[in-house]
Structure formats: structure tokens, C-alpha cells
Write an enzyme that holds these catalytic residues in place. Structure first.
Site, short mmCIF file in Angstrom:
data_model
loop_
_atom_site.label_atom_id
_atom_site.label_comp_id
_atom_site.label_asym_id
_atom_site.label_seq_id
_atom_site.Cartn_x
_atom_site.Cartn_y
_atom_site.Cartn_z
N GLY A 128 39.09 37.61 30.90
CA GLY A 128 39.90 38.71 31.44
C GLY A 128 39.22 40.03 31.18
O GLY A 128 38.28 40.42 31.88
N GLY A 129 39.66 40.73 30.12
CA GLY A 129 39.19 42.09 29.83
C GLY A 129 37.67 42.25 29.87
O GLY A 129 37.17 43.21 30.48
N ASN A 167 38.46 37.04 35.59
CA ASN A 167 39.76 37.29 36.21
C ASN A 167 40.08 38.77 36.05
O ASN A 167 40.37 39.23 34.95
CB ASN A 167 40.83 36.42 35.51
CG ASN A 167 42.23 36.68 36.01
OD1 ASN A 167 42.43 37.40 36.99
ND2 ASN A 167 43.21 36.10 35.34
N TRP A 168 40.02 39.51 37.16
CA TRP A 168 40.23 40.96 37.09
C TRP A 168 41.71 41.31 36.96
O TRP A 168 42.05 42.45 36.74
CB TRP A 168 39.65 41.64 38.34
CG TRP A 168 38.15 41.67 38.39
CD1 TRP A 168 37.27 40.97 37.60
CD2 TRP A 168 37.35 42.43 39.30
NE1 TRP A 168 35.98 41.26 37.96
CE2 TRP A 168 35.99 42.15 39.00
CE3 TRP A 168 37.62 43.33 40.34
CZ2 TRP A 168 34.93 42.74 39.69
CZ3 TRP A 168 36.58 43.91 41.04
CH2 TRP A 168 35.24 43.62 40.72
N LYS A 169 42.58 40.33 37.17
CA LYS A 169 44.03 40.59 37.14
C LYS A 169 44.34 41.78 38.08
O LYS A 169 43.69 41.87 39.12
CB LYS A 169 44.48 40.81 35.70
CG LYS A 169 44.00 39.66 34.78
CD LYS A 169 44.58 39.69 33.41
CE LYS A 169 44.07 38.49 32.61
NZ LYS A 169 44.62 38.38 31.26
N GLY A 184 44.35 38.68 25.88
CA GLY A 184 44.45 40.13 25.79
C GLY A 184 44.79 40.64 24.39
O GLY A 184 45.10 41.81 24.21
N GLU A 238 50.46 34.66 32.88
CA GLU A 238 51.11 35.91 33.30
C GLU A 238 51.97 35.67 34.53
O GLU A 238 53.03 36.28 34.68
CB GLU A 238 50.04 36.99 33.55
CG GLU A 238 49.45 37.48 32.23
CD GLU A 238 48.02 37.99 32.32
OE1 GLU A 238 47.50 38.20 33.43
OE2 GLU A 238 47.41 38.16 31.23
N SER A 254 40.59 36.12 25.20
CA SER A 254 39.75 37.03 24.41
C SER A 254 38.32 36.53 24.23
O SER A 254 37.73 36.68 23.16
CB SER A 254 40.40 37.30 23.04
OG SER A 254 41.64 37.94 23.21
N GLU A 300 44.22 28.21 28.24
CA GLU A 300 44.35 29.60 27.80
C GLU A 300 45.57 29.71 26.88
O GLU A 300 46.70 29.87 27.38
CB GLU A 300 44.55 30.53 29.00
CG GLU A 300 43.40 30.55 29.97
CD GLU A 300 43.34 31.87 30.75
OE1 GLU A 300 42.31 32.54 30.65
OE2 GLU A 300 44.33 32.23 31.41
N HIS A 354 48.57 30.81 36.02
CA HIS A 354 48.20 31.67 34.89
C HIS A 354 49.45 32.03 34.11
O HIS A 354 50.52 32.21 34.70
CB HIS A 354 47.50 32.93 35.40
CG HIS A 354 46.85 33.72 34.31
ND1 HIS A 354 47.57 34.53 33.45
CD2 HIS A 354 45.57 33.79 33.89
CE1 HIS A 354 46.74 35.07 32.57
NE2 HIS A 354 45.52 34.64 32.82
P1 13P Z 1 41.44 38.16 28.11
O1 13P Z 1 40.01 37.71 28.18
O2 13P Z 1 41.61 39.63 28.42
O3 13P Z 1 42.09 37.74 26.84
O4 13P Z 1 42.23 37.41 29.30
C1 13P Z 1 42.09 36.04 29.41
C2 13P Z 1 42.74 35.62 30.68
O5 13P Z 1 43.94 35.69 30.83
C3 13P Z 1 41.87 35.15 31.77
O6 13P Z 1 42.61 34.57 32.79
#
Ligand code: 13P
Length: 247
Positions: free
Chosen positions: A225-226, A14-16, A170, A99, A204, A164, A97
Site C-alpha cells: 500500500g503506502g 495498491n494505490w487505494k 497502514g 478496507e 506495511s 493481509e 480487500h
Molecule cells: P500498507 O502497505 O500501507 O500497510 O497497505 C497494505 C495494503 O492494504 C495493500 O493492499
């Protein structure tokens, strides 16, 4: 044969709100990894601006949107519909999600409506659930996640679920392997046809912890994510996935 043996692994990035046109060199590198791991599915969710370009060069890598509207078209400035994502080349869409739940006040009933819209457009919704740190500390993680599932899941099959925990996103913190196993077992027990549903862990996930997490029987993959923003770390996570059955 155990139920889990019939579920393919899915590693999703997920590149956000990250990525410009030049980021698409990443797709070429991941395409090579995907060609060598035909036993599992690889999914990339770039920002909406890159979906069509990414889909054109994706090869076996699948492409996801990061959200969609509940309606397929209409007067909704700035929104994107499931039909549009499908038209641009996506096969999946991430919904609910944490966020989006936090930034856009998305509640579970809205997530369910979006999931139905996605399914009717021919997209696979990846529905996210997870408790906050305070909820876990209070011992209500299962209660919260159970309610999110009850309110967010559509009454049709064909979705993926991502667990999640909000406090792990993050932050570099991950849930313990025991906690992940327990929550995934709980989720599977609550979902209709649970033994067939692809169930991802997110929060993470990194090359260093991927192998432990992905070896849990009820974990069918990761939502990253990251670490999905660099080809090397995303590829290392893909390589850490156990081979469940030959392709
Ligand atoms: P991180 O891997 O950066 O913690 O993000 C997880 C995430 O929100 C994937 O949708």
C-alpha cells in the site's frame, strides 16, 4: 523440483484512493525497473480513473482494478464491472480487500461472486484475506482465514491470494516472519492446487523489511500500500525480491 520454483514472484502496488493524472510519471519509472526484472511480475492498481491512461504507458507492468461488481453491466450506479476493467486495460482485480470488507460491508460470498465475474471477463482476481488484531490475540487467526478462504474462493482456478492481516495494514506493524510463514503454509494447505497458487503477503511491506518477507518460501510476492505510492520505495521492494528462476 519444489512446487514453489514454478511460481513467479508478483510485486503489486495498491494505490487505494490516491493518485491524480500527474501521478502517472510513476509508471514511467516503474516501467524501467520492470524491464530490468523480467523474472517477476509487477502490478499496479491505480484508482479506476487512471486505469486506462496507466495501461497505455505500462509496458511490461500489469494493471489492476481495486474492485469490481458481480455483474458485467446493468443498473448499478457508481459501480464498475470486470468487463469494463478489462476493456480499460487491466489484467487483474483486487477483491475482498479488508478496507472494502469494512467500508462497504463486503462479505465473502460477495467476494466469491465478484471473483467469478472477474474470471469470466478474463481478469485474474487477487483475493484478500486476513484476521483482525482481536482475532489474532484470541488465537483464531487460522480459523478466521480458513473460513474466509472457504467462502471467498471461486471453484475455478486462476486466482491469486493475498494474506493481509488487518492489524498490519497502514500501521507500520508487520507480522513476524515465522507468523507469515506459518499462515502462508496454512493457506496453501487449504487451497485446491495450493502449491501452484501465487500467494502474496500485504501489510506495511517497506524497503527495510521486504527482503526478509520475500525470502520466505511460501511467499510469492507482496501487496504493497503506502510504500507503492513513491517510485523509489516501490522500486526498492521490487529489487528486494529474490530471483527464483531466470526469465
Ligand atoms: P500498507 O502497505 O500501507 O500497510 O497497505 C497494505 C495494503 O492494504 C495493500 O493492499
Amino acid at each position: 523440483m519444489e512446487g514453489r520454483m514454478t511460481r513467479r514472484m508478483l510485486i503489486a502496488g495498491n494505490w487505494k484512493m490516491n493518485g491524480l493524472r500527474q501521478s502517472l510519471v510513476f509508471m514511467e519509472e516503474i516501467r524501467d525497473v520492470a524491464n530490468s526484472r523480467a523474472d517477476l511480475d509487477i502490478l499496479v492498481a491505480p484508482p479506476a480513473t487512471l486505469i486506462e491512461r496507466a495501461a497505455r504507458i505500462a509496458g511490461p507492468v500489469k494493471i489492476a482494478g481495486q474492485d469490481c461488481h458481480t455483474e458485467q453491466s446493468g443498473a448499478h450506479t457508481g459501480d464498475i464491472s470486470a468487463d469494463m476493467l478489462k476493456d480499460a486495460g487491466a489484467s487483474h482485480v483486487i477483491l475482498g480487500h479488508s478496507e472494502r470488507r469494512a467500508d462497504h460491508n463486503e462479505h465473502s460470498a460477495m467476494v466469491r461472486a465478484k471473483a467469478l465475474s472477474a474470471l469470466s471477463a478474463g481478469l485474474i482476481p487477487v483475493i484478500c484475506v486476513g484476521e483482525s488484531e482481536a482475532e489474532r490475540r484470541a488465537g483464531t487467526a487460522e480459523l478466521v482465514v480458513g473460513q474466509q478462504l472457504a467462502d471467498s474462493l471461486p471453484d475455478r482456478s486462476g486466482y491469486v491470494i493475498a494474506y493481509e492481516p488487518v492489524w498490519a495494514i497502514g500501521t507500520g506493524l508487520t507480522a513476524s516472519l515465522d507468523d507469515i510463514a506459518a499462515m502462508h503454509g496454512f493457506i496453501r494447505s487449504k487451497v485446491p492446487g495450493g502449491s501452484d497458487v501465487q500467494l502474496l503477503y500485504g501489510g506495511s511491506v517497506k524497503p527495510e523489511n521486504a527482503s526478509g518477507i520475500l525470502s520466505i518460501g511460501d511467499v510469492d510476492g507482496a501487496l504493497v500500500g503506502g510504500a507503492s505510492l513513491e517510485a523509489a520505495s516501490f522500486a526498492a521492494i521490487i529489487e528486494a525480491a529474490p530471483i527464483r528462476f531466470a526469465s
